[in-house]
Design a protein around this motif. Structure first.
Motif, PDB file in Angstrom:
ATOM      1  N   TYR A  39       0.970  -1.553  -0.083  1.00 10.91           N
ATOM      2  CA  TYR A  39       0.347  -0.062   0.463  1.00 10.91           C
ATOM      3  C   TYR A  39       0.895   1.267  -0.103  1.00 10.91           C
ATOM      4  O   TYR A  39       1.938   1.205   0.253  1.00 10.91           O
ATOM      5  CB  TYR A  39      -0.468  -0.317   1.539  1.00 10.91           C
ATOM      6  CG  TYR A  39      -1.890  -1.063   2.224  1.00 10.91           C
ATOM      7  CD1 TYR A  39      -3.589  -0.909   0.786  1.00 10.91           C
ATOM      8  CD2 TYR A  39      -1.170  -2.296   2.202  1.00 10.91           C
ATOM      9  CE1 TYR A  39      -3.858  -1.906   1.305  1.00 10.91           C
ATOM     10  CE2 TYR A  39      -2.629  -2.989   2.034  1.00 10.91           C
ATOM     11  CZ  TYR A  39      -3.945  -3.207   1.676  1.00 10.91           C
ATOM     12  OH  TYR A  39      -4.531  -4.084   1.803  1.00 10.91           O
ATOM     13  N   ILE A  41       1.295   5.449   1.566  1.00 17.13           N
ATOM     14  CA  ILE A  41       0.318   6.052   2.378  1.00 17.13           C
ATOM     15  C   ILE A  41       0.753   7.193   2.117  1.00 17.13           C
ATOM     16  O   ILE A  41       2.020   7.729   2.041  1.00 17.13           O
ATOM     17  CB  ILE A  41       0.967   5.379   3.701  1.00 17.13           C
ATOM     18  CG1 ILE A  41       0.177   4.426   4.196  1.00 17.13           C
ATOM     19  CG2 ILE A  41       0.156   6.178   5.015  1.00 17.13           C
ATOM     20  CD1 ILE A  41       1.242   3.436   6.316  1.00 17.13           C
ATOM     21  N   GLY A  56      -5.230  11.601   6.115  1.00 14.54           N
ATOM     22  CA  GLY A  56      -4.347  10.665   5.239  1.00 14.54           C
ATOM     23  C   GLY A  56      -5.005   9.738   4.259  1.00 14.54           C
ATOM     24  O   GLY A  56      -6.280   9.715   4.335  1.00 14.54           O
ATOM     25  N   ILE A  58      -4.847   6.099   1.891  1.00 17.59           N
ATOM     26  CA  ILE A  58      -3.985   5.263   1.537  1.00 17.59           C
ATOM     27  C   ILE A  58      -4.286   4.425   0.748  1.00 17.59           C
ATOM     28  O   ILE A  58      -5.567   4.627   0.177  1.00 17.59           O
ATOM     29  CB  ILE A  58      -4.565   4.209   2.569  1.00 17.59           C
ATOM     30  CG1 ILE A  58      -4.359   4.405   4.378  1.00 17.59           C
ATOM     31  CG2 ILE A  58      -4.259   2.246   2.628  1.00 17.59           C
ATOM     32  CD1 ILE A  58      -5.298   3.112   4.926  1.00 17.59           C
ATOM     33  N   GLU A  68      -8.377   4.530  -3.578  1.00 16.68           N
ATOM     34  CA  GLU A  68      -8.160   5.010  -2.089  1.00 16.68           C
ATOM     35  C   GLU A  68      -8.910   5.111  -1.321  1.00 16.68           C
ATOM     36  O   GLU A  68      -9.848   4.937  -1.962  1.00 16.68           O
ATOM     37  CB  GLU A  68      -7.510   6.235  -2.750  1.00 16.68           C
ATOM     38  CG  GLU A  68      -8.777   7.474  -3.461  1.00 16.68           C
ATOM     39  CD  GLU A  68      -8.161   8.678  -4.052  1.00 16.68           C
ATOM     40  OE1 GLU A  68      -6.583   8.902  -3.650  1.00 16.68           O
ATOM     41  OE2 GLU A  68      -8.918   9.650  -3.607  1.00 16.68           O
ATOM     42  N   HIS A  69      -8.412   5.283   0.024  1.00 13.06           N
ATOM     43  CA  HIS A  69      -9.444   5.407   1.457  1.00 13.06           C
ATOM     44  C   HIS A  69      -8.505   6.302   1.752  1.00 13.06           C
ATOM     45  O   HIS A  69      -7.314   7.251   2.600  1.00 13.06           O
ATOM     46  CB  HIS A  69      -9.214   3.899   1.936  1.00 13.06           C
ATOM     47  CG  HIS A  69     -10.069   4.180   3.277  1.00 13.06           C
ATOM     48  ND1 HIS A  69     -10.946   4.153   3.038  1.00 13.06           N
ATOM     49  CD2 HIS A  69      -9.314   4.281   4.647  1.00 13.06           C
ATOM     50  CE1 HIS A  69     -11.436   4.511   4.752  1.00 13.06           C
ATOM     51  NE2 HIS A  69     -10.085   4.614   5.408  1.00 13.06           N
ATOM     52  N   ARG A  70      -9.799   7.726   2.716  1.00 11.02           N
ATOM     53  CA  ARG A  70      -9.307   8.782   2.548  1.00 11.02           C
ATOM     54  C   ARG A  70      -9.483   8.595   3.654  1.00 11.02           C
ATOM     55  O   ARG A  70     -10.377   8.042   4.830  1.00 11.02           O
ATOM     56  CB  ARG A  70      -9.476  10.139   1.702  1.00 11.02           C
ATOM     57  CG  ARG A  70      -9.196  10.373   0.502  1.00 11.02           C
ATOM     58  CD  ARG A  70     -10.273  11.726  -0.024  1.00 11.02           C
ATOM     59  NE  ARG A  70      -9.517  11.368  -1.730  1.00 11.02           N
ATOM     60  CZ  ARG A  70      -8.704  12.022  -1.293  1.00 11.02           C
ATOM     61  NH1 ARG A  70      -7.793  12.633  -0.496  1.00 11.02           N
ATOM     62  NH2 ARG A  70      -8.044  12.017  -2.917  1.00 11.02           N
ATOM     63  N   ALA A  87      -0.421   9.877  11.176  1.00 16.33           N
ATOM     64  CA  ALA A  87      -1.002   9.244  10.152  1.00 16.33           C
ATOM     65  C   ALA A  87      -0.466   8.372   9.572  1.00 16.33           C
ATOM     66  O   ALA A  87      -1.374   7.098   9.693  1.00 16.33           O
ATOM     67  CB  ALA A  87      -1.558  10.797   8.947  1.00 16.33           C
ATOM     68  N   LYS A  90      -1.908   5.307  12.395  1.00 11.34           N
ATOM     69  CA  LYS A  90      -2.622   4.729  11.732  1.00 11.34           C
ATOM     70  C   LYS A  90      -3.668   4.380  10.685  1.00 11.34           C
ATOM     71  O   LYS A  90      -4.020   3.098  10.930  1.00 11.34           O
ATOM     72  CB  LYS A  90      -3.599   6.380  12.557  1.00 11.34           C
ATOM     73  CG  LYS A  90      -3.761   7.525  13.383  1.00 11.34           C
ATOM     74  CD  LYS A  90      -3.934   6.276  14.454  1.00 11.34           C
ATOM     75  CE  LYS A  90      -5.252   6.045  14.571  1.00 11.34           C
ATOM     76  NZ  LYS A  90      -5.656   5.109  15.924  1.00 11.34           N
ATOM     77  N   ALA A  91      -2.987   5.067   9.684  1.00 10.02           N
ATOM     78  CA  ALA A  91      -2.814   4.025   8.434  1.00 10.02           C
ATOM     79  C   ALA A  91      -2.361   2.755   8.378  1.00 10.02           C
ATOM     80  O   ALA A  91      -2.873   1.379   7.459  1.00 10.02           O
ATOM     81  CB  ALA A  91      -1.635   4.672   7.213  1.00 10.02           C
ATOM     82  N   LYS A  92      -0.944   2.267   9.111  1.00  9.71           N
ATOM     83  CA  LYS A  92      -0.871   1.092   9.194  1.00  9.71           C
ATOM     84  C   LYS A  92      -1.651   0.347  10.139  1.00  9.71           C
ATOM     85  O   LYS A  92      -1.900  -0.824   9.503  1.00  9.71           O
ATOM     86  CB  LYS A  92       0.428   1.291   9.479  1.00  9.71           C
ATOM     87  CG  LYS A  92       1.936   1.511   9.347  1.00  9.71           C
ATOM     88  CD  LYS A  92       3.309   2.095   9.703  1.00  9.71           C
ATOM     89  CE  LYS A  92       4.155   1.964   9.002  1.00  9.71           C
ATOM     90  NZ  LYS A  92       5.278   2.443   9.248  1.00  9.71           N
ATOM     91  N   ILE A  94      -4.622   0.554  10.236  1.00  9.93           N
ATOM     92  CA  ILE A  94      -6.047   0.243   9.460  1.00  9.93           C
ATOM     93  C   ILE A  94      -5.626  -0.674   8.460  1.00  9.93           C
ATOM     94  O   ILE A  94      -6.648  -1.928   8.462  1.00  9.93           O
ATOM     95  CB  ILE A  94      -6.411   1.711   8.741  1.00  9.93           C
ATOM     96  CG1 ILE A  94      -7.034   2.726   9.827  1.00  9.93           C
ATOM     97  CG2 ILE A  94      -7.061   1.973   7.630  1.00  9.93           C
ATOM     98  CD1 ILE A  94      -7.214   4.625   9.101  1.00  9.93           C
TER      99      ILE A  94
END
Length: 104
Positions: A39, A41, A56, A58, A68-70, A87, A90-92, A94
């Motif tokens: 992915y 980020i 952020g 992904i 993409e995911h915001r 961010a 948090k993305a990791k 998710i």
């Protein structure tokens, strides 16, 4: 809260995430993307009430194209770098918890 007020808030947040924000956030360069488990980020913190809001994107490339995911989180930080680092964390989280389901 009035519906128009909430709509205005969400439009402002969306605009900042998509690069259309005005003011100090629009003049700052985007933060560098990192790769994590296939992915991308992209931290996208933005100024909010004298702090920086955690936000952020992904991204992942699929045979059908990029998805993409915001995301936006409630946490704020004193610096853009701190908000960007959070961010990424948090993305990791998710990605680890949801994987490709974030794109559903």
């Amino acid at each position: 809260m009035e519906r128009w007020f909430m709509t205005s808030i969400f439009k402002g947040i969306w605009s900042r995430l998509t690069g259309g924000g005005e003011g100090e956030g629009a003049q700052e360069p985007p933060m560098e993307a990192i790769e994590y488990k296939g992915y991308r980020i992209r931290p996208a913190p933005y100024p909010a009430k004298g702090q920086f809001q955690t936000a952020g994107v992904i991204e992942k490339d699929f045979d059908t194209g990029m998805k993409e995911h915001r995301f936006i989180r409630a946490e704020t930080h004193a610096s853009k770098d701190d908000a960007g680092a959070f961010a990424i964390a948090k993305a990791k989280q998710i990605i680890d918890e949801q994987g490709d389901r974030i794109f559903a």
